[in-house]
Design a protein around this motif. Structure first.
Motif, PDB file in Angstrom:
ATOM      1  N   ALA A 150     103.110 -34.937  39.544  1.00 42.59           N
ATOM      2  CA  ALA A 150     102.457 -34.112  40.453  1.00 42.59           C
ATOM      3  C   ALA A 150     101.284 -34.919  41.109  1.00 42.59           C
ATOM      4  O   ALA A 150     101.130 -34.595  42.129  1.00 42.59           O
ATOM      5  N   TRP A 151     100.702 -35.764  40.265  1.00 41.95           N
ATOM      6  CA  TRP A 151      99.501 -36.349  40.868  1.00 41.95           C
ATOM      7  C   TRP A 151      99.870 -37.764  41.524  1.00 41.95           C
ATOM      8  O   TRP A 151      99.369 -38.178  42.647  1.00 41.95           O
ATOM      9  N   GLU A 169      98.665 -38.038  29.589  1.00 39.88           N
ATOM     10  CA  GLU A 169      99.047 -36.791  30.495  1.00 39.88           C
ATOM     11  C   GLU A 169     100.670 -36.869  30.493  1.00 39.88           C
ATOM     12  O   GLU A 169     101.189 -37.821  30.436  1.00 39.88           O
ATOM     13  N   ARG A 181     102.740 -33.513  34.908  1.00 36.51           N
ATOM     14  CA  ARG A 181     101.262 -33.883  35.270  1.00 36.51           C
ATOM     15  C   ARG A 181     101.343 -35.156  36.101  1.00 36.51           C
ATOM     16  O   ARG A 181     100.482 -35.089  37.121  1.00 36.51           O
ATOM     17  N   LEU A 187      99.698 -27.102  33.509  1.00 37.90           N
ATOM     18  CA  LEU A 187     100.127 -27.257  34.583  1.00 37.90           C
ATOM     19  C   LEU A 187      99.251 -28.346  35.398  1.00 37.90           C
ATOM     20  O   LEU A 187      97.876 -28.530  34.918  1.00 37.90           O
ATOM     21  N   SER A 188      99.681 -28.933  36.331  1.00 42.76           N
ATOM     22  CA  SER A 188      99.008 -30.338  36.943  1.00 42.76           C
ATOM     23  C   SER A 188      97.869 -29.676  37.530  1.00 42.76           C
ATOM     24  O   SER A 188      96.943 -30.565  37.662  1.00 42.76           O
ATOM     25  N   GLU A 189      97.755 -28.451  38.112  1.00 41.39           N
ATOM     26  CA  GLU A 189      96.508 -28.045  38.621  1.00 41.39           C
ATOM     27  C   GLU A 189      95.273 -27.687  37.707  1.00 41.39           C
ATOM     28  O   GLU A 189      93.937 -27.633  38.015  1.00 41.39           O
ATOM     29  N   LEU A 190      95.372 -27.743  36.372  1.00 37.94           N
ATOM     30  CA  LEU A 190      94.414 -27.708  35.411  1.00 37.94           C
ATOM     31  C   LEU A 190      94.057 -29.025  35.037  1.00 37.94           C
ATOM     32  O   LEU A 190      94.391 -29.855  34.052  1.00 37.94           O
ATOM     33  N   ALA A 191      93.047 -29.356  35.929  1.00 35.67           N
ATOM     34  CA  ALA A 191      92.530 -31.009  35.831  1.00 35.67           C
ATOM     35  C   ALA A 191      91.065 -30.694  35.885  1.00 35.67           C
ATOM     36  O   ALA A 191      90.508 -31.713  36.048  1.00 35.67           O
ATOM     37  N   ASP A 192      90.319 -29.614  35.737  1.00 30.45           N
ATOM     38  CA  ASP A 192      88.937 -29.559  35.981  1.00 30.45           C
ATOM     39  C   ASP A 192      88.391 -29.733  34.375  1.00 30.45           C
ATOM     40  O   ASP A 192      88.992 -29.729  33.369  1.00 30.45           O
TER      41      ASP A 192
END
Length: 167
Positions: free
Chosen positions: A68-69, A61, A65, A101-106
């Motif tokens: 952000a986490w 990662e 990313r 983007l850190s939101e893209l983790a699915d």
């Protein structure tokens, strides 16, 4: 590092930046993670995957990313160095840095990223909080989902805690 588009030309949400030199193994087992401060838990996990006989490819990662986490103090080591360290292990065939983007983790975003690799399996540790998502991703890729033992007390967070306590 070499940038590659995960879908061979189409715009993607996540992208892979390959550590050089690399040669893409056929039908690898893929693992993704931070792999910040290398410890025995990482080594045991990666070696146990390689012992199953398929080439191992590790996605690291990106710094953005991870930050952000896990917060502003992480990662300790930059992504390129983490990818180089992992690639130097004899059990690892290739490594790459996951950008996006850190939101893209699915699971769907990871499946799109990994699809060009045609993985034989996705591996993760017992107790991984994303176990169900990784199983769904493996299913979407036509890959096996391998859940391997976790080494208790051996994580980067635990190592950093021990280090801070000893100072």
């Amino acid at each position: 590092m070499t940038d590659t588009n995960a879908t061979g030309g189409a715009t993607t949400a996540l992208s892979a930046h390959w550590f050089e030199p690399h040669e893409l193994p056929e039908r690898p087992v893929v693992v993704t993670g931070v792999f910040d401060v290398l410890h025995v838990g990482h080594v045991r996990f990666l070696q146990s995957i390689a012992e199953r006989g398929l080439p191992l490819t590790v996605g690291i990662e990106s710094d953005e990313r991870v930050r952000a986490w896990k917060g502003p103090g992480r990662p300790v080591n930059p992504a390129e160095e983490r990818a180089e360290t992992i690639a130097a292990l004899g059990c690892v065939a290739a490594s790459f840095v996951i950008q996006g983007l850190s939101e893209l983790a699915d699971w769907a975003a990871y499946a799109d990223l990994l699809r060009p690799l045609a993985p034989a399996a996705l591996a993760f540790t017992e107790g991984d909080r994303f176990t169900q998502a990784k199983i769904r991703g493996a299913d979407a890729l036509g890959a096996q989902a391998w859940e391997l033992p976790f080494t208790p007390g051996r994580s980067t967070t635990a190592a950093l805690g021990r280090l801070a306590h000893s100072l």
